[in-house]
Design an enzyme around this catalytic site. Structure first.
Site, PDB file in Angstrom:
ATOM      1  N   HIS A   1       0.880  -1.057   0.046  1.00 19.86           N
ATOM      2  CA  HIS A   1       0.145  -0.145  -0.047  1.00 19.86           C
ATOM      3  C   HIS A   1       0.853   1.281  -0.123  1.00 19.86           C
ATOM      4  CE1 HIS A   1      -3.084   2.576   2.678  1.00 19.86           C
ATOM      5  NE2 HIS A   1      -2.913   2.959   1.418  1.00 19.86           N
TER       6      HIS A   1
ATOM      7  N   MET B   1       1.509   4.816   0.157  1.00 19.85           N
ATOM      8  CA  MET B   1       1.157   6.023   0.871  1.00 19.85           C
ATOM      9  C   MET B   1       2.167   7.294   0.587  1.00 19.85           C
ATOM     10  SD  MET B   1      -0.751   4.701   4.140  1.00 19.85           S
ATOM     11  CE  MET B   1       0.319   3.114   4.264  1.00 19.85           C
TER      12      MET B   1
ATOM     13  N   MET C   1     -10.086   3.361   2.506  1.00 17.97           N
ATOM     14  CA  MET C   1      -9.249   3.691   3.760  1.00 17.97           C
ATOM     15  C   MET C   1     -10.521   3.956   4.893  1.00 17.97           C
ATOM     16  SD  MET C   1      -6.368   3.278   3.569  1.00 17.97           S
ATOM     17  CE  MET C   1      -5.998   3.962   5.384  1.00 17.97           C
TER      18      MET C   1
ATOM     19  N   GLY D   1      -1.785   6.843   7.547  1.00 18.20           N
ATOM     20  CA  GLY D   1      -0.501   7.641   8.310  1.00 18.20           C
ATOM     21  C   GLY D   1      -0.039   6.765   9.425  1.00 18.20           C
ATOM     22  N   PHE D   2      -0.947   6.217  10.268  1.00 20.76           N
ATOM     23  CA  PHE D   2      -0.673   5.444  11.539  1.00 20.76           C
ATOM     24  C   PHE D   2      -1.717   4.340  11.650  1.00 20.76           C
ATOM     25  CE2 PHE D   2       0.120  10.075  11.733  1.00 20.76           C
ATOM     26  CZ  PHE D   2       1.443   9.876  12.262  1.00 20.76           C
ATOM     27  N   GLY D   3      -1.117   3.213  12.530  1.00 21.44           N
ATOM     28  CA  GLY D   3      -2.055   2.261  12.920  1.00 21.44           C
ATOM     29  C   GLY D   3      -2.604   2.709  14.229  1.00 21.44           C
ATOM     30  N   GLY D   4      -3.599   1.614  14.509  1.00 19.99           N
ATOM     31  CA  GLY D   4      -4.254   2.041  15.896  1.00 19.99           C
ATOM     32  C   GLY D   4      -5.367   3.047  16.069  1.00 19.99           C
TER      33      GLY D   4
ATOM     34  N   GLY E   1      -7.933   0.041   8.122  1.00 21.83           N
ATOM     35  CA  GLY E   1      -8.151   0.930   9.284  1.00 21.83           C
ATOM     36  C   GLY E   1      -9.020   0.902  10.376  1.00 21.83           C
ATOM     37  N   GLY E   2      -8.661   0.391  11.603  1.00 18.06           N
ATOM     38  CA  GLY E   2      -9.514   0.358  12.718  1.00 18.06           C
ATOM     39  C   GLY E   2     -10.334  -0.891  12.685  1.00 18.06           C
TER      40      GLY E   2
ATOM     41  N   GLY F   1      -4.252  -4.162  11.619  1.00 15.57           N
ATOM     42  CA  GLY F   1      -2.716  -4.010  11.902  1.00 15.57           C
ATOM     43  C   GLY F   1      -2.814  -4.249  13.688  1.00 15.57           C
ATOM     44  N   SER F   2      -3.200  -3.209  14.497  1.00 15.16           N
ATOM     45  CA  SER F   2      -3.181  -3.238  15.859  1.00 15.16           C
ATOM     46  C   SER F   2      -3.911  -4.563  16.490  1.00 15.16           C
ATOM     47  CB  SER F   2      -3.447  -1.733  16.310  1.00 15.16           C
ATOM     48  OG  SER F   2      -4.711  -1.478  16.037  1.00 15.16           O
TER      49      SER F   2
END
Ligand code: DX5
Ligand code: ZN
Length: 234
Positions: free
Chosen positions: A71, A73, A142, A147-150, A182-183, A203-204
């Site tokens: 992916h 980005m 998305m 930009g970030f996990g979690g 995402g999430g 991810g998380s």
């Protein structure tokens, strides 16, 4: 086409894994039934974070048994597509927000023998797909700002998955899966699958669990249970 629904695939995102021990992270989720390994490439321009590049993908290629889903980005994906393809990416997705010549980019990815995906940020309307839907191998929705996990799943993404599925179907591209990223966790995976998502990135929810292998297994089981029933016999 048979009436059976397409399978659901789980793509653990190594962004939330221990970067000092990626080989073990990949092995654990593969034992848990991971279908793909999701690799988040960030350049510090398109998104605030910086992650990994082709050398890491190349090293992972030696230890992964499932395809790598890369992916991008980054603001200039055209410059790096070939490098990620040679490094071993089986799938490469690019953000529609950075590409004035998206059709050319999608064709360039396919010409390298890699599956080509396009990604929509949460604020990007589904209409951005209209002229490219029939050309893509998959679409990534998305469900957080990249930009970030979690981060927390944006609830409207469920409807967006449905709308993207419908846009692909309208274009005649019924086999291209919708991926969601995402999430996603055990609390919402059933809803996104029911909405039409077939590739589930997490991810998380996987790598921050005490047992990533078991977390993969549980997320996959929940996703498979939520698969929409086959359409009435035709
Ligand atoms: C976010 C990345 C995601 C991220 C998902 O920019 O594209 O792939 O790793 O992480 P979770 O599942 O924790 O939201
Ligand atoms: Zn991602």
């Amino acid at each position: 086409m048979s009436g059976s629904p397409a399978p659901v695939q789980i793509a653990p995102s190594i962004l939330s894994a221990d970067f000092a021990d990626l080989g073990s992270a990949v092995a654990a989720v593969e034992r848990g039934g991971a279908d793909l390994i999701h690799v988040d490439v960030m350049d510090g321009h398109f998104v605030p974070n910086i992650t990994i590049g082709p050398p890491v993908v190349q090293s992972l290629k030696r230890v992964t048994r499932v395809p790598m889903d890369v992916h991008l980005m980054i603001t200039d994906p055209d410059r790096y597509i070939e490098a990620f393809a040679s490094a071993g990416a089986a799938m490469i997705s690019v953000h529609v927000e950075v590409l004035p010549h998206l059709h050319r980019t999608v064709q360039a990815i396919k010409a390298l023998g890699v599956r080509a995906g396009v990604v929509l940020n949460p604020s990007t309307p589904v209409v951005a797909l209209e002229q490219i839907a029939e050309d893509v191998d998959y679409v990534l929705v998305m469900s957080v700002n990249p930009g970030f996990g979690g981060q927390t799943f944006i609830p409207r993404s469920e409807t967006k998955v449905r709308e993207v599925r419908a846009a692909l179907d309208r274009s005649g591209n019924r086999t291209a899966p919708v991926e969601v990223d995402g999430g996603v966790d055990l609390t919402n995976v059933a809803r996104v699958v029911a909405a039409g998502a077939q590739i589930i990135v997490a991810g998380s929810a996987i790598f921050h669990a005490s047992d990533p292998e078991q977390a993969t297994r549980e997320l996959k089981a929940a996703a498979v249970r939520a698969r929409p029933a086959p359409a009435a016999a035709r």
